[in-house]
Design an enzyme around this catalytic site. Structure first.
Site, PDB file in Angstrom:
ATOM      1  N   THR A 198       0.806  -1.216   0.000  1.00  0.00           N
ATOM      2  CA  THR A 198       0.000   0.000   0.000  1.00  0.00           C
ATOM      3  C   THR A 198       0.844   1.274   0.000  1.00  0.00           C
ATOM      4  OG1 THR A 198      -0.255   0.077   2.430  1.00  0.00           O
ATOM      5  CG2 THR A 198      -1.857  -1.234   1.184  1.00  0.00           C
TER       6      THR A 198
ATOM      7  N   LEU B  91      -3.363   4.574  -0.521  1.00  0.00           N
ATOM      8  CA  LEU B  91      -4.758   4.122  -0.440  1.00  0.00           C
ATOM      9  C   LEU B  91      -4.725   2.661   0.003  1.00  0.00           C
ATOM     10  CD1 LEU B  91      -6.676   5.632  -3.502  1.00  0.00           C
ATOM     11  CD2 LEU B  91      -6.901   6.218  -1.086  1.00  0.00           C
ATOM     12  N   HIS B  92      -4.693   2.443   1.312  1.00  0.00           N
ATOM     13  CA  HIS B  92      -4.500   1.087   1.833  1.00  0.00           C
ATOM     14  C   HIS B  92      -5.644   0.141   1.458  1.00  0.00           C
ATOM     15  CE1 HIS B  92      -1.273   2.633   4.427  1.00  0.00           C
ATOM     16  NE2 HIS B  92      -2.106   3.574   4.833  1.00  0.00           N
ATOM     17  N   ASP B  93      -6.849   0.458   1.921  1.00  0.00           N
ATOM     18  CA  ASP B  93      -7.936  -0.512   1.868  1.00  0.00           C
ATOM     19  C   ASP B  93      -8.478  -0.802   0.468  1.00  0.00           C
ATOM     20  OD1 ASP B  93      -7.763  -0.962   4.604  1.00  0.00           O
ATOM     21  OD2 ASP B  93      -9.101   0.696   5.064  1.00  0.00           O
TER      22      ASP B  93
END
Length: 312
Positions: free
Chosen positions: A194, A240-242
């Site tokens: 990420t 933008l991890h998720d």
């Protein structure tokens, strides 16, 4: 046939983007959203999940509130990153769609028991308290889950809340330990991935050019949480991890990784919540997770842009 998924989440701006990506992707069918305390307390994550569904024009999605605290330790939240509501950056209307009466844990158990075996993927975007509680209460569901794709952990990148632990793992390491030890097919999207999926000013400007509510909201969210990450990491954008979890479910070919052993540290003061990833296979511990370490960043953002542009 779209892949059936359940999203377990603690929105969070990037969780919001992940939900929007899932609801705009014909490759997946969202059976429900379960909320957990994490980025902000449970009342806010449950509210935020419904706000995002209504932003997407999908008040039909069922949202279930889950666990309001980790299994064993006090709750740690991240208002310093996400703001006091968890979705700071733009004022969204209070949701009118209902919160389901059933608890997230019971919804998970019932859904996996009633569906044909290995037909539903569980996408976890926050601490895995709900999932662990479901496995404690109903161990039989472990063999029924097709796979779990989770955002969490880090190996080469270390941690983002302590030197060695990523936030989701740190908040409830005991839950993560149960999930990683349950014999379920796991795919982990860690900070190693990420932290290379960074936003850019051009991408945010492109969102605003959609001239729709979703583009405006995602641009505003990004502007808000970018400030924290850009200052912390000295980067040009923010991770933008998720949404990477949904990106993996929709287009797994954008990612590479290894099938390795991953253990969760729960005992150490210094490294609580660390994902001890045996990347070089120096132990004899059996592999229990596909641990990703690269993403095709440009193709991922192209996917995000294409899907988010479909909202009217």
């Amino acid at each position: 046939m779209p892949q059936k998924i359940i999203i377990d989440t603690d929105p969070g701006q990037d969780d919001g983007v992940a939900i929007l990506l899932a609801l705009a992707s014909p490759e997946v069918e969202v059976l429900g959203i379960t909320t957990v305390a994490g980025n902000v307390p449970l009342a806010l994550t449950s509210n935020n999940a419904r706000k995002v569904c209504e932003l997407a024009g999908r008040p039909d999605i069922k949202v279930f509130a889950g666990c309001d605290r980790p299994l064993k330790k006090p709750l740690v939240t991240a208002e310093n990153v996400h703001g006091k509501t968890g979705l700071d950056g733009i004022e969204l209307p209070e949701p009118t769609m209902p919160l389901q009466e059933q608890h997230s844990v019971d919804f998970l158990i019932e859904t996996f028991r009633n569906a044909p075996e290995k037909t539903i993927t569980l996408c976890t975007l926050g601490p895995m308290t709900n999932v662990a509680q479901a496995l404690i209460k109903a161990p039989d569901i472990a063999s029924r889950i097709k796979n779990i794709v989770l955002m969490g952990g880090g190996f080469f990148e270390g941690g983002n809340i302590t030197p060695s632990a990523e936030f989701n793992m740190y908040v409830d390491p005991d839950a993560a330990k149960i999930v990683f030890g349950a014999g379920i097919d796991l795919t982990a999207i860690p900070l190693d991935v990420t932290h290379t999926a960074l936003t850019s000013p051009e991408w945010v400007a492109g969102l605003r050019a959609f001239n729709n509510k979703v583009g405006e909201a995602v641009a505003a969210w990004t502007d808000f949480f970018e400030r924290y990450d850009m200052e912390k990491y000295g980067s040009e954008g923010a991770p933008l991890h998720d949404p990477c979890v949904i990106g993996y479910v929709v287009k797994p070919e954008l990612f590479t990784g290894r099938h390795i052993n991953v253990e969760i540290e729960t005992q150490s003061e210094l490294t609580e919540g660390a994902t001890v990833a045996d990347w070089w296979k120096v132990t004899n511990r059996p592999a229990n997770a596909y641990f990703m370490n690269t993403i095709d960043r440009d193709a991922f953002f192209d996917l995000l842009t294409e899907r988010l542009s479909t909202y009217s």
